[in-house]
Scaffold this motif. Structure first.
Motif, mmCIF file in Angstrom:
data_model
loop_
_atom_site.group_PDB
_atom_site.id
_atom_site.type_symbol
_atom_site.label_atom_id
_atom_site.label_comp_id
_atom_site.label_asym_id
_atom_site.label_seq_id
_atom_site.Cartn_x
_atom_site.Cartn_y
_atom_site.Cartn_z
ATOM 1 N N ASP A 182 0.847 -1.141 0.012
ATOM 2 C CA ASP A 182 -0.355 0.397 -0.064
ATOM 3 C C ASP A 182 1.051 1.322 0.031
ATOM 4 O O ASP A 182 0.312 2.180 -0.183
ATOM 5 C CB ASP A 182 -1.184 -0.123 1.093
ATOM 6 C CG ASP A 182 -1.903 -1.285 0.941
ATOM 7 O OD1 ASP A 182 -1.030 -2.008 1.620
ATOM 8 O OD2 ASP A 182 -2.816 -1.611 1.159
ATOM 9 N N GLY A 183 1.478 1.528 0.666
ATOM 10 C CA GLY A 183 2.871 2.414 0.994
ATOM 11 C C GLY A 183 3.415 3.003 -0.596
ATOM 12 O O GLY A 183 3.873 3.792 -0.187
ATOM 13 N N PHE A 184 4.009 1.958 -1.073
ATOM 14 C CA PHE A 184 5.119 1.236 -2.485
ATOM 15 C C PHE A 184 3.986 2.319 -3.236
ATOM 16 O O PHE A 184 4.596 3.084 -4.013
ATOM 17 C CB PHE A 184 5.346 0.144 -2.367
ATOM 18 C CG PHE A 184 6.507 0.242 -3.668
ATOM 19 C CD1 PHE A 184 7.940 0.097 -3.431
ATOM 20 C CD2 PHE A 184 6.161 -0.282 -4.891
ATOM 21 C CE1 PHE A 184 7.924 0.879 -4.155
ATOM 22 C CE2 PHE A 184 6.242 -0.525 -6.080
ATOM 23 C CZ PHE A 184 7.487 0.196 -5.774
ATOM 24 N N LEU A 185 2.647 1.562 -2.933
ATOM 25 C CA LEU A 185 1.781 2.092 -4.170
ATOM 26 C C LEU A 185 1.925 3.685 -4.486
ATOM 27 O O LEU A 185 1.236 4.426 -5.162
ATOM 28 C CB LEU A 185 1.184 1.334 -4.218
ATOM 29 C CG LEU A 185 1.400 0.494 -5.176
ATOM 30 C CD1 LEU A 185 -0.313 -0.933 -4.715
ATOM 31 C CD2 LEU A 185 1.623 -0.048 -6.239
ATOM 32 N N LEU A 243 -0.148 6.980 -16.528
ATOM 33 C CA LEU A 243 -1.478 6.819 -15.907
ATOM 34 C C LEU A 243 -1.909 7.065 -14.787
ATOM 35 O O LEU A 243 -3.221 8.029 -14.796
ATOM 36 C CB LEU A 243 -2.090 5.641 -16.086
ATOM 37 C CG LEU A 243 -1.633 4.642 -17.130
ATOM 38 C CD1 LEU A 243 -1.810 3.319 -17.886
ATOM 39 C CD2 LEU A 243 -1.694 5.301 -19.068
ATOM 40 N N VAL A 244 -1.189 7.004 -13.455
ATOM 41 C CA VAL A 244 -1.107 7.717 -12.407
ATOM 42 C C VAL A 244 0.156 8.172 -11.738
ATOM 43 O O VAL A 244 0.878 7.337 -11.957
ATOM 44 C CB VAL A 244 -2.076 6.175 -11.188
ATOM 45 C CG1 VAL A 244 -2.362 7.078 -10.057
ATOM 46 C CG2 VAL A 244 -3.312 6.007 -11.921
ATOM 47 N N PRO A 245 -0.434 9.205 -11.618
ATOM 48 C CA PRO A 245 1.336 9.719 -10.435
ATOM 49 C C PRO A 245 1.470 9.656 -8.749
ATOM 50 O O PRO A 245 0.052 8.755 -8.619
ATOM 51 C CB PRO A 245 0.713 11.648 -10.842
ATOM 52 C CG PRO A 245 -0.050 11.652 -10.665
ATOM 53 C CD PRO A 245 -1.396 10.323 -11.386
ATOM 54 N N PRO A 246 1.807 9.819 -8.557
ATOM 55 C CA PRO A 246 2.757 9.782 -7.438
ATOM 56 C C PRO A 246 1.991 10.158 -6.906
ATOM 57 O O PRO A 246 1.306 11.568 -6.824
ATOM 58 C CB PRO A 246 3.872 10.056 -7.413
ATOM 59 C CG PRO A 246 4.190 10.055 -8.395
ATOM 60 C CD PRO A 246 3.816 10.625 -9.450
ATOM 61 N N GLY A 247 1.353 9.517 -5.592
ATOM 62 C CA GLY A 247 0.284 10.172 -4.599
ATOM 63 C C GLY A 247 -1.112 10.075 -5.246
ATOM 64 O O GLY A 247 -1.300 9.725 -4.098
ATOM 65 N N TYR A 300 12.442 5.074 0.555
ATOM 66 C CA TYR A 300 11.843 4.102 1.315
ATOM 67 C C TYR A 300 12.117 4.771 2.813
ATOM 68 O O TYR A 300 10.563 4.325 3.517
ATOM 69 C CB TYR A 300 12.708 3.009 0.907
ATOM 70 C CG TYR A 300 12.986 1.972 2.263
ATOM 71 C CD1 TYR A 300 11.683 1.250 2.014
ATOM 72 C CD2 TYR A 300 13.693 1.714 3.036
ATOM 73 C CE1 TYR A 300 11.870 0.121 2.804
ATOM 74 C CE2 TYR A 300 14.065 0.384 3.764
ATOM 75 C CZ TYR A 300 12.736 -0.232 3.879
ATOM 76 O OH TYR A 300 12.938 -1.115 4.818
ATOM 77 N N THR A 301 13.076 5.134 3.123
ATOM 78 C CA THR A 301 13.202 4.719 4.681
ATOM 79 C C THR A 301 12.333 6.324 5.158
ATOM 80 O O THR A 301 11.757 6.394 6.262
ATOM 81 C CB THR A 301 14.750 6.008 5.019
ATOM 82 O OG1 THR A 301 14.506 7.062 4.289
ATOM 83 C CG2 THR A 301 15.718 5.082 4.691
#
Length: 591
Positions: free
Chosen positions: A52-55, A73-77, A164-165
């Motif tokens: 979930d967090g990665f996506l 297609l889908v930006p980060p966030g 990641y951190t």
């Protein structure tokens, strides 16, 4: 429902769905009871993280022909598992991929990241000292190929580590567990997701790629209310079957109670059963067919499974967070794309992997769809009671076949006698003997031998197979091999460069002609390699024998071609002397 092809493996009295948890909580309890302990190498930057967090911090992209980067297609966030499943179904025919590190760090940012990182306790070993000269040359060629193939850009590891951190809560360690039946086994799969595989850039391995999926699979047998582990399998690069499975009582396998211990490879996260540094070879997809003709052909590297870093699981400082998935979990089933940057690497090593259910080409993984067959466990009995039952069933089949064979022999013998009697009465030639009668007799004897062995096994069961299995499928850590000397390590690091530089000088200005200069260089290189491997005397002896054999062969050829009469006369004289000596010994023996 268990496929029909697998039902024949079930012991008597077992239901097809026996032992499969009926609720989510039951599955969690079963997964938690046997969840593995995973120990990492010091210097590991990426531990298992939540999907979930990665996506949420990744973008979803689609390849568009004629463009360099593709279409976002889908930006980060804006991405989550539900939207990933929806987009996976909508664009099912397109090449989709995720992108976690949107841009690699620049040089200044990368230097700052290196300064701010804590000093790593990781100390690499000399992987070239553990492999032969030819393997080093293959490695040099394939590493040079990174210049022209798609690869993960430099600085991606640092950018991924910062994200990641900062955003993925490294203190939370989930696995994605699956419980189902296959070929009579109760199968527990533990899938681990990593934000990045930094095998090449951090640990000197073969490749880097965004995202990584690894798994541990347990195969349980026994009563449905009291299942016991029978086999365990750790995923490791492109290996399968006997190379990655172990029996539960195997001396290689460590346990913490009912929990198997996994030593994860530094950066690669591949599983190993014993701590240490391993020499492993990975073949590029285009070169894997050569394994049929040259065993072990591939890129040599050291995979570090030292277990001196963080650990997760029972008895370790970190705990697992189980998440149950099934074949019908939407993001597992619907999304067939890659889970990280698609570099379009021709060899495939630098491309991100697909999810737990799929391979990069969109087909279902064998380890997901039929893990028992993938692990080459189809023929293994489900415990001693099941093996005894299989012997009884085989005994019944043997006795039935034996009755048929004996009846056929009597019928064929009677027919053969009828033919002979008819031939004598008519004076005609007897037909040829029936070759099938001999084959039937041989089959009868073999069946009688097998029947006797099966009957004897009722009172004297055979000893169980050794837990250690075939040594050919058991890699040994370098710590348990002979230590390499400094000279060996130094030569191993320089040998490929010496060969290439020497070849270049010979092509430009050979000191004694290209052929003889090349032969001299090859002799020196092989001699130094033999000395580094402590085999110099063996090499010199082999060289001397080869020179003598070639000289003798050359002398024979010259004698035959230039003095053929003398050569033929010598052969005839030798034969005459040999015959005379033999006859003389026989005559003296009679007297």
């Amino acid at each position: 429902m268990l496929p029909r092809r697998n039902r024949r493996f079930l012991p008597a009295g077992w239901r097809v769905d026996a032992g499969v948890p009926e609720t989510h909580d039951d599955a969690v309890r079963l997964l938690t009871r046997f969840e593995p302990v995973v120990r990492y190498t010091a210097g590991e930057l990426f531990l298992p993280t939540a999907v979930d967090g990665f996506l949420h911090h990744a973008g979803l992209w689609r390849h568009v022909p004629g463009t360099a980067g593709g279409e976002c297609l889908v930006p980060p966030g804006g991405l989550d598992p539900a939207l990933l499943a929806e987009r996976g179904e909508r664009f099912a025919g397109d090449r989709l991929f995720l992108r976690f590190a949107q841009e690699p760090l620049g040089r200044a940012e990368y230097r700052r990241w290196r300064r701010e990182r804590h000093a790593s306790a990781f100390r690499p070993a000399s992987r070239f000292a553990a492999v032969g000269l030819s393997a080093r040359l293959v490695d040099a060629a394939l590493r040079m190929s990174l210049l022209v193939r798609g690869k993960v850009p430099g600085g991606t590891r640092a950018a991924a580590h910062l994200r990641y951190t900062a955003h993925l809560r490294p203190e939370i360690s989930p696995y994605y567990g699956r419980v189902f039946r296959d070929a009579g086994y109760l199968v527990l799969q533990y899938w681990y997701f990593y934000a990045m595989n930094d095998w090449r850039s951090t640990f000197g391995g073969v490749n880097d790629h965004e995202a990584d999926w690894e798994h541990v699979t347990l195969f349980l047998t026994g009563p449905p209310d009291r299942p016991d582990p029978a086999w365990v399998l750790f995923s490791s690069h492109d290996k399968e079957g006997r190379d990655v499975r172990r029996r539960w009582d195997d001396p290689d396998l460590e346990h913490v109670g009912e929990h198997p211990v996994v030593y994860a490879g530094g950066g690669s996260h591949a599983g190993a059963y014993r701590r240490g540094d391993y020499v492993t070879k990975v073949s590029a997809p285009g070169l894997r067919r050569l394994r049929r003709y040259a065993d072990g052909f591939g890129i040599p590297f050291l995979d570090y499974h030292r277990g001196d870093g963080p650990g997760i699981g029972p008895g370790e400082e970190r705990r697992w967070t189980p998440v149950v998935v099934t074949d019908d979990t939407p993001w597992v089933r619907a999304y067939r794309g890659l889970w990280g940057l698609d570099t379009q690497d021709r060899f495939g090593g630098e491309r991100a992997p697909a999810g737990p259910r799929y391979t990069r080409d969109g087909t279902v993984r064998p380890s997901w769809a039929y893990p028992v067959t993938w692990a080459l466990l189809d023929a293994e009995p489900l415990g001693t009671a099941h093996e005894a039952e299989l012997r009884e069933r085989r005994l019944a089949a043997v006795e039935s076949r034996l009755r048929d064979v004996r009846a056929g022999i009597e019928e064929d013998r009677d027919t053969s006698r009828q033919h002979l009697a008819a031939a004598r009465a008519t004076g005609r030639e007897r037909p040829g003997a029936d070759a099938g009668l001999g084959r039937s007799q041989a089959e009868r004897v073999a069946l009688e031998e097998e029947r006797a062995a099966l009957v004897r096994a009722r009172t004297h069961p055979p000893a169980p197979a050794p837990a250690a299995g075939d040594p050919a499928h058991r890699p040994v850590p370098l710590e348990e091999q002979a230590r390499r000397r400094r000279f060996r390590a130094a030569w191993a690091a320089a040998s490929a460069s010496v060969v290439l530089a020497g070849a270049a000088l010979i092509l430009v200005r050979p000191p004694a002609g290209v052929f003889w200069s090349g032969a001299g260089l090859a002799f020196v290189i092989v001699a130094v390699e033999a000395a580094a491997q402590s085999r110099l005397l063996r090499f010199l002896r082999a060289t001397l024998v080869t020179v003598v054999a070639l000289t003798a062969g050359w002398a024979v050829v010259m004698l035959v071609t230039r003095h053929w009469r003398v050569a033929v006369a010598a052969v005839l004289m030798a034969v005459a002397i040999g015959l005379w000596a033999g006859n003389l010994r026989a005559w003296l023996a009679r007297r």
